[in-house]
Design an enzyme around this catalytic site. Sequence first.
Site, PDB file in Angstrom:
ATOM      1  N   THR A   5     -13.280 -11.412   8.294  1.00  0.00           N
ATOM      2  CA  THR A   5     -14.041 -10.172   8.505  1.00  0.00           C
ATOM      3  C   THR A   5     -14.462  -9.655   7.127  1.00  0.00           C
ATOM      4  O   THR A   5     -13.996 -10.165   6.115  1.00  0.00           O
ATOM      5  CB  THR A   5     -13.222  -9.140   9.310  1.00  0.00           C
ATOM      6  OG1 THR A   5     -12.917  -9.739  10.576  1.00  0.00           O
ATOM      7  CG2 THR A   5     -13.929  -7.828   9.552  1.00  0.00           C
ATOM      8  N   SER A   9     -10.459  -2.788  15.342  1.00  0.00           N
ATOM      9  CA  SER A   9      -9.716  -1.995  14.347  1.00  0.00           C
ATOM     10  C   SER A   9     -10.574  -1.691  13.125  1.00  0.00           C
ATOM     11  O   SER A   9     -10.095  -1.094  12.160  1.00  0.00           O
ATOM     12  CB  SER A   9      -8.480  -2.766  13.878  1.00  0.00           C
ATOM     13  OG  SER A   9      -7.644  -3.062  14.960  1.00  0.00           O
ATOM     14  N   GLY A  58      -7.780  -7.299  10.318  1.00  0.00           N
ATOM     15  CA  GLY A  58      -7.231  -7.173  11.666  1.00  0.00           C
ATOM     16  C   GLY A  58      -6.626  -5.797  11.870  1.00  0.00           C
ATOM     17  O   GLY A  58      -7.184  -4.784  11.442  1.00  0.00           O
TER      18      GLY A  58
HETATM   19  O1  DON Z   1     -12.619  -5.936  15.310  1.00  0.00           O
HETATM   20  C1  DON Z   1     -11.474  -6.211  14.958  1.00  0.00           C
HETATM   21  O2  DON Z   1     -10.575  -5.394  14.901  1.00  0.00           O
HETATM   22  C2  DON Z   1     -11.140  -7.633  14.564  1.00  0.00           C
HETATM   23  N1  DON Z   1     -12.032  -8.544  15.197  1.00  0.00           N
HETATM   24  C3  DON Z   1     -11.181  -7.721  13.080  1.00  0.00           C
HETATM   25  C4  DON Z   1     -10.659  -9.035  12.633  1.00  0.00           C
HETATM   26  C5  DON Z   1     -10.273  -9.082  11.232  1.00  0.00           C
HETATM   27  O3  DON Z   1     -10.331  -8.131  10.491  1.00  0.00           O
HETATM   28  C6  DON Z   1      -9.793 -10.391  10.836  1.00  0.00           C
HETATM   29  N2  DON Z   1      -9.146 -10.413   9.646  1.00  0.00           N
HETATM   30  N3  DON Z   1      -9.082  -9.942   8.655  1.00  0.00           N
END
Ligand code: DON
Length: 555
Positions: A364, A436, A456
């Site tokens: 992300t 998140s 995440g």
């Molecule tokens: O929207 C979300 O919360 C997740 N799909 C975000 C994923 C994420 O940040 C992955 N890692 N760092």
Amino acid sequence: MKPTVLLLLALFLTPLHATDHPPAAAIASAHPLATEAGFEVLNAGGNAFDAAVAVSATLAVVEPYSSGIGGGGFWLLHIAEQDRQVMIDGRERAPLAAHRDLYLDAQGEVIPKASMDGALAAAIPGVPAALDHLTQHYGRMPLSVALAPAIRLARDGFPVTEHYRRMASFRLAALNKDKEAARLFLRQGQAPALGELIRQPELADVLKRMANDGADGFYHGEVAARLVAGVRKAGGIWTAKDLADYRVVERAPIRGRYRGFEIISAAPPSSGGIALVTMLNILSGFDFKALDESTRLHLIVEAMRRAYRDRAEFLGDPDSVAIPSEHLLHPYYADGLRASMRKDKATPSASLPGAVRTDGGNDTTHFSILDQDGNAVSATLSINYPFGAAFVPPGTGVLLNDEMDDFSLKPGVPNAYGLVGAEANAIAPGKRMLSSMTPTFVRSDERLAILGSPGGSRIITMVLLGTLEAVDGKPPLAWVSRPRIHHQYLPDVIQHEPNALDNTTRQALQARGHTLNEQQPWGNMQAVVWDKATDRVEAASDPRVEGMARVDSTR
Ligand code: DON
């Protein structure tokens, strides 16, 4: 008007003008090429919103593991002229043929990886519509100008970095399952060598169509037909109607106050803003300066625990479920949560009602932009897991997300991030999955701070810690490099970076009943601040990864 009157008016306006216009523009993003692309567009006369389109599209090309036009995101905008903030919700939606048991087998068990790898894991992308929307409603330049750097990089290639190699190695098995993904992003089934050029001619072509036809270049016509055909052939359930129906939504951001600052952050379908404001509301009842380090951290952890309990219980797509936002954001509600906290003792999560478990990843992407008119963008974009679903519909070059995994697949069963969700986040046709991602502004009359991070479920606590630093008046480098701690209710442990706690603090936390769990460093925060009092602009990129912050005049 007479010249003298004009002159007087000009003199009168000058000081105001000075504070309304930053002395420089700034961009912090997770990749130097994206930061440069943003400046290219600012220097060509674009505003922060045009730059946001350029940065988003460039990240889609050079960070295929983090975000992309096959994914979604939230763009929080500050429109200086109107002193107005709005969130562009470009979150993915479930396909119309999706249903709550989509990832369950005949016995009602979750089918491993079905919501993470391959065509069935992909939700309907929102990024192309969001970029078009930003350009149409907020930008100054045509999409063709803002997309030019991304098109160039997709066509000519960009060099593989260490971080690329780490992410590709992490998703090697999934990428190797799809011929197109392996062809584009690997070399002989392995992570490409450092410096190797990754060229994406098909993606360049799709971006060109968007440059000419806007979002229609993606959601209609030949590209859409190829996307749907590729997804269906590989076992997915997309239809042409899914793509044709996709719309971004403008949402009012979540707002709160903390020690004289206004907090402006992501609204549902992100859980970020509500959880952030809940934590700050709880913490506003303590005098931090009078407390020692371990007590301060203990209280922060207890606030995290309580906000994360509420997260999965109440939050989901606001267009599908009723969210008790007013209640959750009310200071009285926080008073109640605070009253259940003890300074000398951890509250076992098991003693709190509700059930949430979350975990974080390392992909992300986030970027923060300020232009010299004072416009600002805080944006967090995702394709969820590194390299998303690791699936590319043939002939498109579009790497698809696996954001479907952000839904709760089955009550009580954790998803990739360990998330156990409630009814509010169950799969339904056309619904947006809970996120998140927490793009945020923290502002007072004197300062505008722009921050956010991937990570995440740990995104929200990173933004909390960054906000606390910002409110303390520390510079952006301090926010992005601050050692991190995290608690998410369940598992009932304090996750911490290796250097986050000294021995005394460790012992003091353990004495209160906390369990400590050391983890590899996490996050990739990108931050900008405009300090109006000192007329300075500063920016910083998280030293843990390979982003770049730049501050420069574009006038
Ligand atoms: O929207 C979300 O919360 C997740 N799909 C975000 C994923 C994420 O940040 C992955 N890692 N760092």
